[in-house]
Design a protein around this motif. Structure first.
Motif, short mmCIF file in Angstrom:
data_model
loop_
_atom_site.label_atom_id
_atom_site.label_comp_id
_atom_site.label_asym_id
_atom_site.label_seq_id
_atom_site.Cartn_x
_atom_site.Cartn_y
_atom_site.Cartn_z
N LEU A 235 24.74 31.57 12.72
CA LEU A 235 26.02 31.89 13.21
C LEU A 235 26.24 33.17 13.93
O LEU A 235 26.98 33.06 15.02
CB LEU A 235 26.81 32.01 11.87
N VAL A 236 25.76 34.16 13.83
CA VAL A 236 25.96 35.41 14.44
C VAL A 236 25.05 35.32 15.90
O VAL A 236 25.55 35.70 17.01
CB VAL A 236 25.41 36.72 13.79
N ALA A 237 24.10 34.68 16.06
CA ALA A 237 23.29 34.37 17.23
C ALA A 237 23.92 33.58 17.99
O ALA A 237 24.38 33.74 19.39
CB ALA A 237 21.94 33.69 17.07
N LEU A 238 24.77 32.35 17.83
CA LEU A 238 25.33 31.47 18.46
C LEU A 238 26.73 32.21 18.93
O LEU A 238 27.17 31.72 20.01
CB LEU A 238 25.58 30.23 17.67
N ARG A 239 27.38 32.86 18.16
CA ARG A 239 28.59 33.76 18.55
C ARG A 239 28.19 34.57 19.97
O ARG A 239 28.86 34.69 20.81
CB ARG A 239 28.95 34.66 17.62
N LYS A 240 26.89 34.89 19.96
CA LYS A 240 26.57 35.79 21.06
C LYS A 240 26.13 34.80 22.47
O LYS A 240 26.32 35.15 23.31
CB LYS A 240 25.50 36.84 20.84
N GLN A 241 25.45 33.80 22.07
CA GLN A 241 24.99 32.75 23.00
C GLN A 241 25.96 31.91 23.54
O GLN A 241 25.70 31.79 24.77
CB GLN A 241 23.84 31.87 22.36
N PHE B 38 30.22 31.21 -0.43
CA PHE B 38 29.97 32.10 0.70
C PHE B 38 29.15 31.25 1.64
O PHE B 38 29.28 31.17 3.00
CB PHE B 38 29.33 33.40 0.48
N ILE B 39 27.99 30.47 1.44
CA ILE B 39 27.32 29.58 2.02
C ILE B 39 28.05 28.61 2.62
O ILE B 39 28.02 28.31 3.93
CB ILE B 39 26.08 29.21 1.24
N ALA B 40 29.07 27.88 1.74
CA ALA B 40 29.84 26.93 2.33
C ALA B 40 30.74 27.24 3.52
O ALA B 40 30.85 26.60 4.46
CB ALA B 40 30.70 26.23 1.20
N ILE B 41 31.39 28.30 3.28
CA ILE B 41 32.23 28.85 4.48
C ILE B 41 31.33 29.08 5.56
O ILE B 41 31.95 28.71 6.84
CB ILE B 41 32.91 30.02 4.02
N CYS B 42 30.20 29.50 5.43
CA CYS B 42 29.28 29.76 6.78
C CYS B 42 29.07 28.59 7.48
O CYS B 42 29.26 28.41 8.59
CB CYS B 42 28.09 30.63 6.23
N PHE B 43 28.64 27.67 6.79
CA PHE B 43 28.33 26.18 7.27
C PHE B 43 29.63 25.68 8.00
O PHE B 43 29.42 24.53 8.68
CB PHE B 43 27.85 25.33 6.27
N ALA B 44 30.88 25.77 7.39
CA ALA B 44 32.06 25.12 7.84
C ALA B 44 32.22 25.41 9.12
O ALA B 44 32.65 24.67 9.75
CB ALA B 44 33.22 25.76 7.16
N LEU C 271 34.93 32.19 11.59
CA LEU C 271 35.05 33.02 10.34
C LEU C 271 35.48 34.46 10.85
O LEU C 271 34.74 34.90 11.74
CB LEU C 271 33.60 32.90 9.90
N PRO C 272 36.17 35.11 9.94
CA PRO C 272 36.55 36.46 10.34
C PRO C 272 35.55 37.35 9.92
O PRO C 272 34.56 37.00 8.82
CB PRO C 272 37.89 36.63 9.39
N LEU C 273 35.29 38.61 10.58
CA LEU C 273 34.20 39.71 10.08
C LEU C 273 32.80 39.01 9.87
O LEU C 273 32.28 39.07 8.86
CB LEU C 273 34.53 40.23 8.84
N ALA C 274 32.59 38.10 11.11
CA ALA C 274 31.36 37.19 10.93
C ALA C 274 30.12 37.93 10.58
O ALA C 274 29.37 37.43 9.83
CB ALA C 274 31.26 36.62 12.22
#
Length: 521
Positions: A383-389, A55-61, A399-402
């Motif tokens: 990840l979620v912050a930068l999706r907005k920024q 899970f952590i690896a996919i997030c950082f991918a 990543l789906p369903l971030a």
């Protein structure tokens, strides 16, 4: 004199970088530690650990392909929340990673002690280094630094050869041991899970997680990769999947190859001749002295490979911290070989110093694991912050369903830290406090309002750990602990999202050419 890092690393080289970090002293020493904590159920620790780390690896991918910068973990927090968050995450990551070289040196010397008695001695069940051993560890750490100073091509060339060895030799060793003795009754004779699910989690949060953590080291070299969009996901995810299968096989072989007399007094008291090097000791017990010789050779090569790569990636982390303004520009100076030579030297010195406060391999890796997991917790929030920024920023791997995925990933990080026990969480919190003081002394109150969400996060993990069942007061039930940390993770993610920088500041940190950010796109 070069002012930028060189793009010399291929997809295969990057994958081998992660694998080299993940197959080091962990495979040589973690099996006996995990077995003592969880018995045969230690196999489950490796399975669960692989799933959670994935899970952590996919997030950082996603983060590392969208922002392939040198020392990435030091930079994602700055892009999303500014300097204070970036410094704390960088501080934790650096503190953890800089200790890897001395950790691997300890593993080498622990195995070598069979032939050189003056390297180690036993104090109860703990194996400690003698003065001669400490001097030998210092030499190993500086040797790893010297190879890295020669340049990234030299490091990768050595590492690719070492990784081929590190993949093939352990598989051969494990196959040979299993062929000569594999007692299925060992998995049930004293019960498959003699210490309950708590033992599984304890093994998972200490030596198991340590062996998986190398997956993200490839992202620290992102600015030196020829094709980061392809290479980084392959290296991050592929290395975790391979190692999950490998480590489960390793633990199964270890349990099956032991003689029942070795754990007659319970798995906690597992003991046999030459168990300072557990797989070599099992080979000797089976009369396979030629195999034990091969294992002793690997006990030099495998930790050397991991230490070599961590020496490289940790210097890039210090480079990024310097570029972020946390450290003097001296640390970011690039040599004619295209490497941050000064950072490598400084990290070598600090690594040697860290040999003092941690008395054995287990204590050192347990603290390392939890420090880096706490640093990893910035990943889902960034990840979620930068999706907005930066909604229109290129994301080659998206990543789906971030939001849901990020919540789960943050909860995983919180649980991994909690399972390590209050005796590890307490010094971890103290380390964060030291980091905050250092930040205030160097940067004042810069971006402090964007870091306030760290306070409830740290209080949450501290209070639950103190009141919990892992070296804590034992007041909370498992259901209560889990529920509190899950709800707390949701709350922390929300606070972290709300505390993000505005879009203009994110763009400023991302595009600030005065700090010479290394961009590999």
């Amino acid at each position: 004199m070069p002012s930028a890092l060189k793009k010399d690393i291929s997809s295969v080289g990057l994958l081998f970088t992660s694998l080299s970090c993940m197959i080091g002293s962990g495979w040589l020493l973690s099996s006996i530690v995990a077995a003592k904590l969880a018995g045969p159920a230690s196999i489950l620790s490796w399975f669960l650990g692989g799933i959670l780390i994935a899970f952590i690896a996919i997030c950082f991918a996603e983060l590392s392909t969208a922002f392939p910068v040198a020392g990435g973990i030091a930079r994602y927090g700055q892009f999303s929340h500014g300097s204070c968050v970036s410094f704390i995450i960088s501080w934790l990551a650096w503190l953890s990673c800089v200790a890897v070289a001395p950790t691997e040196a300890r593993a080498i010397l622990q195995y070598a002690s069979r032939f050189f008695e003056g390297l180690t001695y036993k104090a109860g069940n703990t194996i400690l280094l003698t003065n001669t051993g400490i001097l030998s560890a210092i030499i190993i750490v500086f040797l790893l630094s010297w190879i890295n100073i020669r340049g990234i091509k030299t490091m990768i060339k050595y590492n690719n050869v070492l990784t081929i060895w590190k993949i093939s030799v352990p598989l051969f060793v494990l196959g040979t041991l299993a062929f000569n003795r594999f007692e299925t009754s060992n998995f049930t004779e004293s019960g498959f899970m003699p210490y309950g699910i708590e033992g599984v989690f304890q093994a998972l949060s200490s030596t198991v997680i340590f062996s998986y953590l190398g997956f993200r080291e490839c992202t620290s070299l992102a600015a030196e990769v020829k094709n980061p969009q392809k290479a980084i996901p392959i290296a991050c995810i592929g290395s975790v999947l391979y190692c999950m299968v490998f480590y489960m096989f390793m633990q199964a072989v270890f349990v099956g190859a032991t003689d029942s007399s070795m754990f007659a007094n319970g798995w906690t008291n597992l003991s046999f001749s030459y168990d300072a090097g557990p797989f070599a000791g099992l080979a000797i017990a089976l009369g396979l002295h030629w195999l034990s010789s091969l294992i002793y050779i690997d006990a030099v090569i495998a930790p050397t490979g991991a230490g070599l790569v961590y020496t490289a990636t940790t210097s890039r982390l210090m480079l990024a911290m310097s570029q972020n303004g946390f450290l003097p520009g001296f640390c970011a100076k690039i040599s004619e070989a295209g490497v941050p030579r000064n950072a490598i030297i400084i990290n070598g010195v600090v690594g040697v110093i860290l040999l003092a406060p941690f008395e054995d391999w287990v204590a050192l890796v347990k603290f390392q694991s939890n420090a880096i997991v706490l640093a990893y917790a910035i990943g889902p929030i960034a990840l979620v912050a930068l999706r907005k920024q930066l909604p229109n920023h290129p994301r080659p791997f998206q990543l789906p369903l971030a939001t849901l995925f990020s919540t789960i990933t943050l909860f995983i990080c919180m649980m991994l830290i909690y399972w390590s026990g209050w005796d590890t969480v307490a010094p971890l919190l103290i380390s964060v406090g030291i980091g905050l003081v250092l930040f205030a002394l160097t940067m004042g109150a810069k971006d402090i309002k964007h870091a306030l969400w760290l306070i409830p996060k740290l209080l949450l993990i501290g209070i639950v750990s103190y009141l919990g069942n892992y070296a804590g007061m034992g007041i909370l039930t498992i259901a209560q602990e889990t529920s509190i940390l899950l709800l707390g993770s949701i709350g922390v993610l929300y606070l972290g999202f709300r505390s993000r920088l505005d879009q203009s500041m994110t763009q400023h940190y991302l595009q600030d050419t005065s700090q010479q950010y290394e961009d590999a796109i």
